[in-house]
Design a protein around this motif. Structure first.
Motif, PDB file in Angstrom:
ATOM      1  N   PRO A  26      66.899  32.823  39.913  1.00 30.43           N
ATOM      2  CA  PRO A  26      67.423  32.203  41.136  1.00 30.43           C
ATOM      3  C   PRO A  26      67.039  30.734  41.235  1.00 30.43           C
ATOM      4  CG  PRO A  26      66.348  34.312  41.605  1.00 30.43           C
ATOM      5  CD  PRO A  26      65.999  33.940  40.193  1.00 30.43           C
ATOM      6  N   PHE A  31      62.616  33.004  46.580  1.00 26.25           N
ATOM      7  CA  PHE A  31      63.656  34.036  46.577  1.00 26.25           C
ATOM      8  C   PHE A  31      63.090  35.336  47.134  1.00 26.25           C
ATOM      9  CE2 PHE A  31      65.983  37.481  44.418  1.00 26.25           C
ATOM     10  CZ  PHE A  31      67.264  37.176  44.832  1.00 26.25           C
ATOM     11  N   ILE A  51      74.432  34.434  44.699  1.00 29.43           N
ATOM     12  CA  ILE A  51      73.110  33.840  44.581  1.00 29.43           C
ATOM     13  C   ILE A  51      73.200  32.572  43.732  1.00 29.43           C
ATOM     14  CG2 ILE A  51      70.771  34.188  43.719  1.00 29.43           C
ATOM     15  CD1 ILE A  51      71.060  37.130  44.301  1.00 29.43           C
ATOM     16  N   LEU A  53      71.917  29.951  41.145  1.00 33.09           N
ATOM     17  CA  LEU A  53      71.070  30.116  39.969  1.00 33.09           C
ATOM     18  C   LEU A  53      70.640  28.762  39.417  1.00 33.09           C
ATOM     19  CD1 LEU A  53      73.083  32.953  38.159  1.00 33.09           C
ATOM     20  CD2 LEU A  53      71.224  33.193  39.805  1.00 33.09           C
TER      21      LEU A  53
END
Length: 615
Positions: A26, A31, A51, A53
């Motif tokens: 992430p 996170f 999400i 990255l």
């Protein structure tokens, strides 16, 4: 007798039917799987795809890799029964983008290899798709330290490779396998000498020899069915860059009486591979049986410091051995270790914003120290000016001022933890380019260059020498002979020669021969004297020199003559080359020789040529 089939389908097949392993890095360093994957609306796959990255990482960073396993189970309890037999591993290796040799693959090195120790410590998220199929997702966090490899870095990338497998169930704890049959390849405990029990010659003694003592059993290895592989993501490749380059240098203070203390200079050089702010939080020096005093108390040097790319900082510390060592040790004070620790935070996205990203970097290394006082610390530091020559040839290394080197060994005056670069700079005896009075401009080809084709460098040469003025001052009379000599010297043009110096190949130094020691007495060879034993460093140098590097480029111009060039005159010449290798090629230097004074200079700031292979 046939073995009865197990009724129904195996529980392992149900668990592995739709199992799949993936892993992500992430973007945010804070996170939370509960907030990102469980809360909110939408399916698990849609939340996972949303999400943010990371697209690049840094060396010396500890990054959190999240491994996600998808499977189809009835409930969480059944999933946890299978998780006890689950094995999850993760490897990280550094891979270069290209190789110097076209015949060999890019260099790579594994920097991390580990696995999830406590598999049952897992975050479980149930999910149901549109067709009513129920899936269960298990999430693990694994911290990976991205250390620096030993290979030479050339546009490196870090490749994460994760694997998951299901171990075979224990027969003692698995009721499905309690069928009364013996396990395969396991010998029985029968008595091999049972037939001799009734022999009257043994006097009633019943010998016993177990079959396990004489039967040859293959070594226990994992069969194909002992660890059933779970399919998943093949690998995850991300760019990785170094953020900071560090070195430590040492200097001994010139005090009277001499002191065993050392001054440590910690040099930090920030690379251009980041475009955000970095915070230098900590620099720690720990001396074995000694103390380290921080000398950076002036304003602007106190930690933490805010730094950006291309910053170069130097910190000073005073290292002193303990007073007990000075009182009890009469000989050299060696075998002391200095531990250097540097901690940095990168503010890719500050904490004040949403989804902050502040990676933490930690560098730790150890170097030996030597507090031994030199035998004559003042020797080699002359109080007077050394030898000077007004018209010395450029090949001589006699110089004064800053360039003068003391006669004492550099390891005594300034013991370095890393090799010093000043020695290489001072060893250059040729004339510098501004003092040479010549300006050269190199121009490379403006079109693509292919392997096996010629290309040309255009060299523009300008003589920057100034003509001597013949105007005599008032009250001064010049004779005819002196005027003729001055006019000859001022009107003399310069003749130059350009020589191309290619890159030195590794085996050009010649193979190292094995040294021998033979005694010749009266013309006879002493056969009792053995050959000298080679040191391991010599053996390593011989093996390293055995390789042959391919030639990148060949100069087709043996020597190019320029001139005669008068003062402020210019000329254009060409250097022709033949490209033999694909990639970025070049030469070591171009040597410019003045044929009149025999002075020379090496020009090393030369253009690089990108050679392509014709398709």
């Amino acid at each position: 007798m046939a073995v009865p089939d197990a009724p129904g389908r195996d529980a392992n097949d149900v668990f592995l039917e739709n199992a799949h392993l993936t892993y992500i890095v992430p973007f945010t360093t804070k996170f939370n799987p509960d907030e990102a994957l469980q809360q909110g609306e939408g399916s698990f796959e849609s939340k996972l795809a949303g999400i943010e990255l990371r697209d690049q990482l840094f060396f010396d960073e500890t990054v959190d890799v999240y491994l996600i396993l998808r499977t189809q189970c009835a409930d969480k309890q059944t999933l946890r029964l299978h998780l006890r037999r689950l094995v999850i591993t993760l490897d990280a290796q550094i891979v270069n983008s290209h190789s110097q040799d076209l015949n060999s693959p890019p260099a790579s090195e594994v920097i991390f290899s580990g696995g999830v120790e406590d598999v049952e410590d897992v975050f479980i998220v149930p999910d149901e798709v549109e067709d009513g199929t129920k899936f269960v997702y298990a999430v693990w966090k694994l911290s990976v330290f991205l250390g620096r490899p030993r290979i030479r870095l050339q546009m490196p990338s870090v490749v994460f490779s994760g694997t998951a497998g299901l171990k075979q169930a224990d027969p003692e704890n698995n009721p499905d396998q309690r069928d009364g049959y013996m396990l395969s390849c396991v010998p029985s405990g029968m008595n091999m000498l049972d037939s001799f029990a009734s022999d009257p010659m043994l006097g009633g003694i019943k010998p016993h020899l177990s079959a396990q003592r004489v039967s040859r059993v293959a070594p226990a290895t994992q069969s194909k069915e002992s660890l059933r592989r779970i399919p998943g993501l093949q690998n995850l490749k991300l760019k990785i860059f170094p953020l900071l380059h560090c070195r430590v240098r040492f200097s001994r203070p010139n005090t009277s009486p001499p002191s065993p203390a050392l001054i440590a200079l910690v040099e930090t050089d920030f690379t251009p591979y980041f475009d955000c702010e970095a915070s230098l939080n900590k620099i720690s020096l720990d001396v074995t049986n000694g103390t380290a005093e921080d000398l950076n108390n002036q304003p602007g040097m106190r930690l933490p410091l805010s730094c950006v790319a291309h910053d170069h900082l130097t910190f000073l510390y005073k290292l002193t051995p303990s007073s007990l060592d000075l009182a009890t040790t009469k000989g050299p004070i060696r075998d002391r270790d200095l531990v250097i620790t540097i901690e940095i935070s990168i503010l890719v996205r500050p904490d004040s914003e949403s989804n902050p990203c502040t990676p933490k970097l930690s560098m730790t290394w150890t170097t030996p120290l030597d507090f031994t006082l030199p035998v004559n610390p003042g020797f080699g530091q002359p109080m007077t000016q050394p030898i000077q020559r007004s018209h010395r040839p450029s090949q001589l290394s006699i110089s004064g001022g800053v360039d003068s080197q003391p006669l004492v060994s550099p390891s005594v005056i300034r013991p370095d933890a890393l090799p010093s670069l000043e020695a290489a700079v001072r060893s250059a005896t040729e004339t510098t380019l501004p003092d040479f009075g010549i300006t050269l401009t190199f121009t490379g080809p403006d079109k693509p260059v292919y392997v096996g084709e010629e290309f040309v460098w255009t060299v523009f040469v300008v003589n920057r020498s100034r003509p001597t003025s013949m105007i005599a001052p008032a009250g001064m009379h010049l004779s005819y002979s002196s005027m003729t000599a001055s006019m000859t010297a001022s009107s003399q043009a310069r003749k130059l020669m350009l020589l191309v110096v290619p890159h030195r190949r590794r085996n050009e130094g010649g193979a190292l021969g094995r040294p021998t020691m033979r005694g010749n007495m009266g013309g006879k060879k002493d056969s009792g004297m053995a050959d000298a034993v080679l040191d391991e460093n010599v053996v390593y140098a011989m093996q390293k020199a055995g390789g042959v590097d391919n030639t990148e480029v060949v100069c087709l111009s043996a020597d190019v003559r320029v001139g005669p060039l008068a003062a402020n005159a210019c000329s254009v010449v060409e250097l022709r080359f033949l490209a033999l290798r694909e990639g970025v090629v070049g030469v070591e230097a171009v040597k410019v020789v003045d044929l009149g004074s025999q002075e020379h200079v090496d020009v090393r700031e030369l253009p690089l040529v990108v050679v392509r292979r014709r398709e």
